[in-house]
Design an enzyme around this catalytic site. Structure first.
Site, PDB file in Angstrom:
ATOM      1  N   GLY A 104      17.292 -10.987  -7.720  1.00 42.11           N
ATOM      2  CA  GLY A 104      18.373 -11.476  -7.223  1.00 42.11           C
ATOM      3  C   GLY A 104      18.408 -11.218  -5.727  1.00 42.11           C
ATOM      4  N   HIS A 363      44.412 -41.158  19.198  1.00 38.34           N
ATOM      5  CA  HIS A 363      44.700 -39.609  19.928  1.00 38.34           C
ATOM      6  C   HIS A 363      45.706 -39.065  19.834  1.00 38.34           C
ATOM      7  CE1 HIS A 363      43.920 -42.894  23.133  1.00 38.34           C
ATOM      8  NE2 HIS A 363      45.298 -43.068  22.880  1.00 38.34           N
ATOM      9  N   ASN A 377      47.847 -50.091  14.622  1.00 39.15           N
ATOM     10  CA  ASN A 377      47.761 -49.383  15.600  1.00 39.15           C
ATOM     11  C   ASN A 377      48.791 -48.100  15.587  1.00 39.15           C
ATOM     12  OD1 ASN A 377      46.335 -49.147  18.378  1.00 39.15           O
ATOM     13  ND2 ASN A 377      48.653 -48.608  18.902  1.00 39.15           N
ATOM     14  N   TYR A 387      56.479 -32.434   5.884  1.00 40.01           N
ATOM     15  CA  TYR A 387      57.076 -31.050   4.925  1.00 40.01           C
ATOM     16  C   TYR A 387      58.227 -30.651   5.610  1.00 40.01           C
ATOM     17  CZ  TYR A 387      56.266 -26.224   3.467  1.00 40.01           C
ATOM     18  OH  TYR A 387      56.262 -25.007   2.822  1.00 40.01           O
TER      19      TYR A 387
END
EC number: 2.7.7.23
Length: 457
Positions: A104, A363, A377, A387
């Protein structure tokens, strides 16, 4: 494996004291995978019908880590040598099968070398893997008489004349199960280490007039074991060098082979270019004419033809179609999907989100649990608020949508085809086709405004 060689034994009971770790030695990773997993995978590639894994130290952690592997777990409660380890596995050997013994902590052994070893094993004898070393210090020596192997002597038990022998034992061998059980029962620990050596079966076989044939590994690195982290790091570099050389010969352009890490499997097309310090993990597929910038990490992903991944991008469990551009400094998390010619720019993060054909998120954007259509876009600073602290909700954006900068889309919400969302909008309701939505605060002008002045202390 051949019809007669059906089972593999992997010795993996050692503690690994010199690793200075709580982790069992064989669980330390090489190229992103535990050393013992490398050996198990090699055994699988040979078509072994059964793999016996001899374990000892850290047994619970071993089973937890490797529990999904189809192995027969064999406990070696006391570590009394390699012969003792094989004695624990011997009750599982069939008399009419050949047994291949591996280690091993010797992770680079290859299928090709083992197939050669199996092929040279004589009927009723032993196939033994040996290698010639200029400096055999520390290894057991192969003792021959008239060219025939008659025994193996360990370094600490060797005479001055035997220490001059340069052919050494790798410890890897193949023999018949019935023969092994008989020889293992005859082992003793009358040696300097007071251990039961598996190597003593060579002399026992010779005494019975059995033939011992040898094979050699393709590369010396195949038989190198690991006892400390320095040796593990050295094998890591050897492995990575071999992978880089293979990829270069297959047509992948690695701009600096010494600064590339493959920790999984890379499937590639033609004219792929990979810059420095790129890490490949898991199963990765790169199409034709793909370019990967410096410092990228790719894990379990597919990147389509002509796509360009700019520096320091992390992509995991994601799929990119053709001619996509991503990065620099982008992160595509599990479930990210990019259609043809989609663009993800710097400091954009996507998770369980898709970007349609020709759509752009240039970005500073987070897209989670989101479907984006074609030719959309996404302005800078756009956030999908998916959430609520307990549950995740979905955002759906249609085709030809314009999302202005600094927009928050509070899910669940849908934006229909052709809609425009003004910059600074917090969107909480669905938007119809071709609508303009602006929710920013009304701008106020106050003439002659004087700023507060700090009081002097």
């Amino acid at each position: 494996m051949s019809n007669s060689a059906k089972s593999v034994v992997i010795l993996a009971a050692g503690k690994g004291t010199r690793m200075y770790s709580q982790l069992p030695k064989v669980l330390h990773k090489l190229a992103g995978k535990s050393m013992v997993q490398h050996v198990i995978d090699t055994a699988k590639s040979l078509g072994a019908q059964q793999t016996h894994l001899v374990y000892g130290h850290g047994g619970e952690l071993m089973k937890e880590t490797l529990g999904s592997q189809p192995v027969n777990w064999v406990l070696q409660a006391e570590q009394l040598g390699t012969g003792h380890a094989m004695q624990q596995a011997a009750p599982f050997f069939a008399d009419d099968e050949d047994i291949l013994m591996l280690y091993g902590d010797v992770p680079l052994i290859t299928k090709e070398t083992l197939e050669r070893l199996i092929a040279v094993k004589p009927a009723g004898g032993i196939g033994l893997l040996t290698v010639i070393l200029d400096n055999p210090m520390g290894y057991g020596r192969i003792v021959r008489e008239n060219g025939d192997v008659v025994g193996i002597v360990e370094q600490k038990d060797a005479s001055e004349e035997q220490l001059k022998i340069k052919e050494i034992n790798t410890g890897i061998l193949v023999a018949n199960g019935g023969d092994l059980k008989r020889w293992l029962a005859k082992l003793d620990n009358n040696n300097a280490q007071k251990e039961y050596y598996i190597t003593d079966i060579i002399a026992l076989a010779h005494q019975e007039g059995r033939k011992i044939e040898t094979a050699h590994p393709t590369r010396h690195s195949e038989m190198e074991g690991v006892n400390n982290r320095l040796q593990l790091a050295a094998l890591e570099r050897i492995y990575q060098t071999e992978q880089a050389e293979r990829l270069l010969l297959e047509g992948v352009m690695l701009l600096d082979p010494a600064r590339f890490d493959l920790r999984g499997t890379l499937t590639h097309g033609k004219d792929v270019v990979i810059d420095t310090n790129v890490i490949i993990e898991g199963e990765v597929t790169l199409g034709n004419n793909v370019e990967i910038g410096t410092g990228c990490v790719l894990k379990n992903c597919v990147i389509g033809d002509g796509s360009i991944i700019s520096p320091y991008t992390v992509i995991e469990d994601a799929n990119l179609a053709q001619e996509c551009t991503v990065g620099p400094f982008a992160r595509l998390r599990p479930g990210a999907q990019l259609a043809d010619k989609a663009h993800v720019g710097n400091f954009v993060e996507m998770k369980k989100a898709s970007l349609g054909v020709g759509s752009k998120a240039g970005h500073l954007t987070y897209l989670g649990d989101t479907e984006v259509g074609a030719n959309v876009n996404i302005g800078a600073g756009t956030i999908t608020c998916n959430y609520d602290g307990a549950n995740k909700f979905k955002t759906i954006i249609g085709d030809d949508v314009f999302i202005g900068s600094d927009t928050q889309l509070v899910a669940p919400v849908c934006v229909a085809n052709g809609a425009t969302i003004g910059a600074g909008t917090t969107l909480t309701k669905d938007v119809n086709e071709n609508e303009l939505v602006i929710s920013r605060v009304k701008q106020t002008h106050i003439s002659g405004w004087k700023r507060p002045v700090k009081k002097k202390q």
